[in-house]
Design a protein around this motif. Structure first.
Motif, PDB file in Angstrom:
ATOM      1  N   GLY A 139      65.026  26.074  74.830  1.00 50.43           N
ATOM      2  CA  GLY A 139      65.687  27.124  75.583  1.00 50.43           C
ATOM      3  C   GLY A 139      64.870  28.365  75.837  1.00 50.43           C
ATOM      4  N   LEU A 140      63.688  28.475  75.225  1.00 47.94           N
ATOM      5  CA  LEU A 140      62.870  29.668  75.408  1.00 47.94           C
ATOM      6  C   LEU A 140      61.600  29.405  76.211  1.00 47.94           C
ATOM      7  CD1 LEU A 140      63.089  31.292  71.849  1.00 47.94           C
ATOM      8  CD2 LEU A 140      64.374  31.908  73.911  1.00 47.94           C
ATOM      9  N   ALA A 141      61.312  28.144  76.485  1.00 48.36           N
ATOM     10  CA  ALA A 141      60.100  27.791  77.232  1.00 48.36           C
ATOM     11  C   ALA A 141      60.350  26.466  77.941  1.00 48.36           C
ATOM     12  CB  ALA A 141      58.901  27.701  76.286  1.00 48.36           C
ATOM     13  N   ASP A 142      59.367  26.038  78.721  1.00 56.66           N
ATOM     14  CA  ASP A 142      59.505  24.791  79.470  1.00 56.66           C
ATOM     15  C   ASP A 142      59.551  23.576  78.552  1.00 56.66           C
ATOM     16  OD1 ASP A 142      59.497  26.201  81.825  1.00 56.66           O
ATOM     17  OD2 ASP A 142      57.334  25.983  82.132  1.00 56.66           O
ATOM     18  N   LYS A 143      58.981  23.698  77.358  1.00 55.55           N
ATOM     19  CA  LYS A 143      59.020  22.595  76.406  1.00 55.55           C
ATOM     20  C   LYS A 143      59.458  23.133  75.044  1.00 55.55           C
ATOM     21  CE  LYS A 143      54.095  22.941  75.158  1.00 55.55           C
ATOM     22  NZ  LYS A 143      52.828  22.178  75.062  1.00 55.55           N
ATOM     23  N   PRO A 144      59.909  22.252  74.145  1.00 52.41           N
ATOM     24  CA  PRO A 144      60.360  22.706  72.833  1.00 52.41           C
ATOM     25  C   PRO A 144      59.236  23.393  72.057  1.00 52.41           C
ATOM     26  CG  PRO A 144      61.059  20.444  73.235  1.00 52.41           C
ATOM     27  CD  PRO A 144      60.089  20.801  74.330  1.00 52.41           C
ATOM     28  N   LEU A 145      59.603  24.430  71.294  1.00 50.76           N
ATOM     29  CA  LEU A 145      58.632  25.204  70.528  1.00 50.76           C
ATOM     30  C   LEU A 145      58.705  24.824  69.052  1.00 50.76           C
ATOM     31  CD1 LEU A 145      59.338  28.689  72.150  1.00 50.76           C
ATOM     32  CD2 LEU A 145      57.528  27.047  72.743  1.00 50.76           C
ATOM     33  N   PRO A 146      57.567  24.548  68.404  1.00 49.74           N
ATOM     34  CA  PRO A 146      57.566  24.193  66.980  1.00 49.74           C
ATOM     35  C   PRO A 146      58.036  25.368  66.128  1.00 49.74           C
ATOM     36  CG  PRO A 146      55.327  24.534  67.763  1.00 49.74           C
ATOM     37  CD  PRO A 146      56.210  24.570  68.975  1.00 49.74           C
ATOM     38  N   SER A 147      58.774  25.062  65.077  1.00 53.80           N
ATOM     39  CA  SER A 147      59.365  26.127  64.280  1.00 53.80           C
ATOM     40  C   SER A 147      59.704  25.648  62.876  1.00 53.80           C
ATOM     41  CB  SER A 147      60.633  26.654  64.961  1.00 53.80           C
ATOM     42  OG  SER A 147      61.564  25.601  65.158  1.00 53.80           O
ATOM     43  N   VAL A 148      60.042  26.614  62.026  1.00 53.71           N
ATOM     44  CA  VAL A 148      60.577  26.367  60.682  1.00 53.71           C
ATOM     45  C   VAL A 148      61.900  27.113  60.592  1.00 53.71           C
ATOM     46  CG1 VAL A 148      60.232  26.631  58.205  1.00 53.71           C
ATOM     47  CG2 VAL A 148      58.278  26.199  59.673  1.00 53.71           C
ATOM     48  N   SER A 149      62.933  26.454  60.054  1.00 57.37           N
ATOM     49  CA  SER A 149      64.259  27.074  60.014  1.00 57.37           C
ATOM     50  C   SER A 149      64.853  27.015  58.619  1.00 57.37           C
ATOM     51  CB  SER A 149      65.208  26.369  60.982  1.00 57.37           C
ATOM     52  OG  SER A 149      64.775  26.497  62.316  1.00 57.37           O
ATOM     53  N   MET A 150      65.575  28.088  58.289  1.00 57.91           N
ATOM     54  CA  MET A 150      66.368  28.138  57.062  1.00 57.91           C
ATOM     55  C   MET A 150      67.828  28.261  57.461  1.00 57.91           C
ATOM     56  SD  MET A 150      68.372  29.959  54.792  1.00 57.91           S
ATOM     57  CE  MET A 150      68.234  31.621  55.436  1.00 57.91           C
ATOM     58  N   ILE A 151      68.669  27.434  56.858  1.00 54.67           N
ATOM     59  CA  ILE A 151      70.104  27.574  57.066  1.00 54.67           C
ATOM     60  C   ILE A 151      70.768  27.757  55.703  1.00 54.67           C
ATOM     61  CG2 ILE A 151      70.484  25.070  57.123  1.00 54.67           C
ATOM     62  CD1 ILE A 151      72.766  25.642  59.133  1.00 54.67           C
ATOM     63  N   GLY A 152      71.605  28.770  55.606  1.00 54.12           N
ATOM     64  CA  GLY A 152      72.256  29.092  54.336  1.00 54.12           C
ATOM     65  C   GLY A 152      72.276  30.594  54.126  1.00 54.12           C
ATOM     66  N   THR A 153      72.446  30.997  52.894  1.00 56.35           N
ATOM     67  CA  THR A 153      72.357  32.409  52.528  1.00 56.35           C
ATOM     68  C   THR A 153      70.939  32.700  52.043  1.00 56.35           C
ATOM     69  OG1 THR A 153      73.113  31.917  50.283  1.00 56.35           O
ATOM     70  CG2 THR A 153      74.801  32.490  51.912  1.00 56.35           C
ATOM     71  N   ARG A 154      70.674  33.968  51.680  1.00 58.32           N
ATOM     72  CA  ARG A 154      69.329  34.343  51.220  1.00 58.32           C
ATOM     73  C   ARG A 154      69.430  34.900  49.799  1.00 58.32           C
ATOM     74  NH1 ARG A 154      67.092  38.145  55.915  1.00 58.32           N
ATOM     75  NH2 ARG A 154      68.923  39.311  55.263  1.00 58.32           N
ATOM     76  N   PRO A 155      69.443  34.041  48.794  1.00 61.61           N
ATOM     77  CA  PRO A 155      69.699  34.493  47.422  1.00 61.61           C
ATOM     78  C   PRO A 155      68.643  35.438  46.863  1.00 61.61           C
ATOM     79  CG  PRO A 155      68.976  32.204  47.460  1.00 61.61           C
ATOM     80  CD  PRO A 155      69.249  32.588  48.871  1.00 61.61           C
ATOM     81  N   THR A 156      67.412  35.379  47.368  1.00 56.46           N
ATOM     82  CA  THR A 156      66.381  36.287  46.860  1.00 56.46           C
ATOM     83  C   THR A 156      66.641  37.718  47.306  1.00 56.46           C
ATOM     84  OG1 THR A 156      64.777  34.481  46.956  1.00 56.46           O
ATOM     85  CG2 THR A 156      63.892  36.718  46.790  1.00 56.46           C
ATOM     86  N   ILE A 157      67.235  37.880  48.485  1.00 59.49           N
ATOM     87  CA  ILE A 157      67.387  39.199  49.082  1.00 59.49           C
ATOM     88  C   ILE A 157      68.757  39.795  48.819  1.00 59.49           C
ATOM     89  CG2 ILE A 157      67.377  40.439  51.288  1.00 59.49           C
ATOM     90  CD1 ILE A 157      65.363  38.287  52.263  1.00 59.49           C
ATOM     91  N   GLU A 158      69.805  38.993  48.911  1.00 56.60           N
ATOM     92  CA  GLU A 158      71.156  39.508  48.688  1.00 56.60           C
ATOM     93  C   GLU A 158      72.066  38.380  48.237  1.00 56.60           C
ATOM     94  OE1 GLU A 158      72.289  41.254  52.374  1.00 56.60           O
ATOM     95  OE2 GLU A 158      71.377  39.642  53.520  1.00 56.60           O
ATOM     96  N   SER A 159      73.069  38.713  47.447  1.00 61.74           N
ATOM     97  CA  SER A 159      73.923  37.703  46.834  1.00 61.74           C
ATOM     98  C   SER A 159      75.157  37.380  47.658  1.00 61.74           C
ATOM     99  CB  SER A 159      74.360  38.170  45.432  1.00 61.74           C
ATOM    100  OG  SER A 159      75.054  39.405  45.521  1.00 61.74           O
ATOM    101  N   ASP A 160      75.574  38.267  48.532  1.00 66.88           N
ATOM    102  CA  ASP A 160      76.802  38.060  49.294  1.00 66.88           C
ATOM    103  C   ASP A 160      76.506  38.237  50.781  1.00 66.88           C
ATOM    104  OD1 ASP A 160      79.372  37.699  50.102  1.00 66.88           O
ATOM    105  OD2 ASP A 160      80.077  39.687  49.497  1.00 66.88           O
ATOM    106  N   ARG A 161      76.357  37.115  51.466  1.00 67.49           N
ATOM    107  CA  ARG A 161      75.961  37.183  52.872  1.00 67.49           C
ATOM    108  C   ARG A 161      76.531  35.990  53.608  1.00 67.49           C
ATOM    109  NH1 ARG A 161      71.998  39.174  56.391  1.00 67.49           N
ATOM    110  NH2 ARG A 161      71.200  37.635  57.857  1.00 67.49           N
TER     111      ARG A 161
END
Length: 321
Positions: free
Chosen positions: A234-256
């Protein structure tokens, strides 16, 4: 395709051909059912309609009883479900809010009040495992008998199978839990993706050297959690390689709230408010709490390096097969 939120005054009052189900994933088995619905609707000169529910009835009862472990994780958020249904040549999708009113309807009341009096069903299709009404007491046999009384035809679709067995939402959930995205794509008939509009975050990823495109995960219980190799559409003519995290961020905050945070490799353009689709390719690790931001930064660096290696070793042709 028209989408109706509940049984509104705008809902056309004429007869229709209808399929009922949760359609979580809108997988290949669902598509067989919907293709037969379309054929019957065309033969009879009726609109082809789907009745589905939000939330999933089992999620509703799990929330009501506090037994969330009984709630099935959602394969397809509502946005994706509607989009997938729109590819199935339907005329109407009716999204009924599953609440106490619907949950308390007995099987006969469900048939009379919803199917006959509200939706004016003339032709009906459900899967062989379909159950309905208070306590799931209604069966496909009840629907067939009611059809004789009220003048609608009921067709029951047997389980759809392939060489690996029954194609079902349960099988897809299991494959997702195991990180087996090839099997998931086979069962769905397409790669597994999550889409949404990019929103502003707190810029922590940028401060660590790994800016992310953030999509909030709202109103459903996602089945995935962890860090994944992904591609962004959706951002370019072809798919862009990436790394994704899904979930909360326990290192940064406990309630998110749960978020999908995607770092696109070698991409530096402002893309806030853009609608993107994140395609999942491989799981790298579970989410974890690190002792400090330095350890978190090092872990993200390893994730990015693993993604770069993956894309270097995996030809574009293989990714699109």
């Amino acid at each position: 395709m028209q989408v109706f939120r509940g049984f509104t005054d705008n809902l056309p009052q004429g007869p229709r051909a209808l399929a009922i189900g949760n359609f979580d994933g809108v997988h290949r088995g669902h598509k067989v059912l919907l293709a037969r619905l379309r054929q019957a609707a065309d033969r009879l000169g009726l609109p082809a309609a789907v009745l589905t529910f939000n939330p999933h009835p089992r999620q509703y009862f799990a929330l009501k009883t506090g037994k969330m472990a009984d709630a099935p994780a959602t394969i397809t958020p509502l946005r994706e479900k509607i989009h997938a249904l729109s590819q199935c040549h339907l005329d109407e999708v009716i999204i009924a809010r599953f609440n106490q009113t619907i949950a308390s309807l007995g099987a006969e009341d469900f048939i009379k009040k919803i199917l006959v009096d509200t939706l004016h069903v003339e032709w009906l299709m459900v899967g062989e495992a379909f159950r309905f009404g208070k306590g799931r007491t209604g069966t496909t046999d009840d629907l067939e008998k009611a059809g004789h009384r009220y003048g609608f035809h009921t067709e029951i679709l047997p389980a759809v199978t392939d060489m690996n067995g029954r194609i079902s939402s349960s099988a897809i959930r299991l494959a997702l839990e195991q990180g087996d995205f090839e099997t998931v794509a086979t069962l769905l008939g397409r790669p597994y993706t999550i889409s949404g509009h990019i929103v502003h975050g707190d810029k922590i990823g940028r401060g660590l050297g790994f800016p992310t495109a953030n999509i909030p995960i709202r109103h459903y219980n996602p089945i995935l959690s962890g860090v994944f190799i992904t591609r962004v559409h959706g951002l370019a003519d072809k798919p862009l390689p990436s790394v994704s995290m899904i979930g909360t961020r326990p290192t940064i905050e406990s309630d998110r709230h749960i978020m999908l945070e995607t770092h696109i490799l070698d991409f530096h353009r402002n893309c806030y408010s853009s609608l993107i689709e994140v395609e999942f390719l491989k799981k790298l690790r579970d989410n974890q709490k690190f002792p400090d931001l330095g350890a978190l930064t090092a872990a993200i660096g390893k994730d990015v390096a693993a993604a770069r290696s993956y894309f270097e070793k995996t030809p574009e042709q293989k990714l699109t097969e």
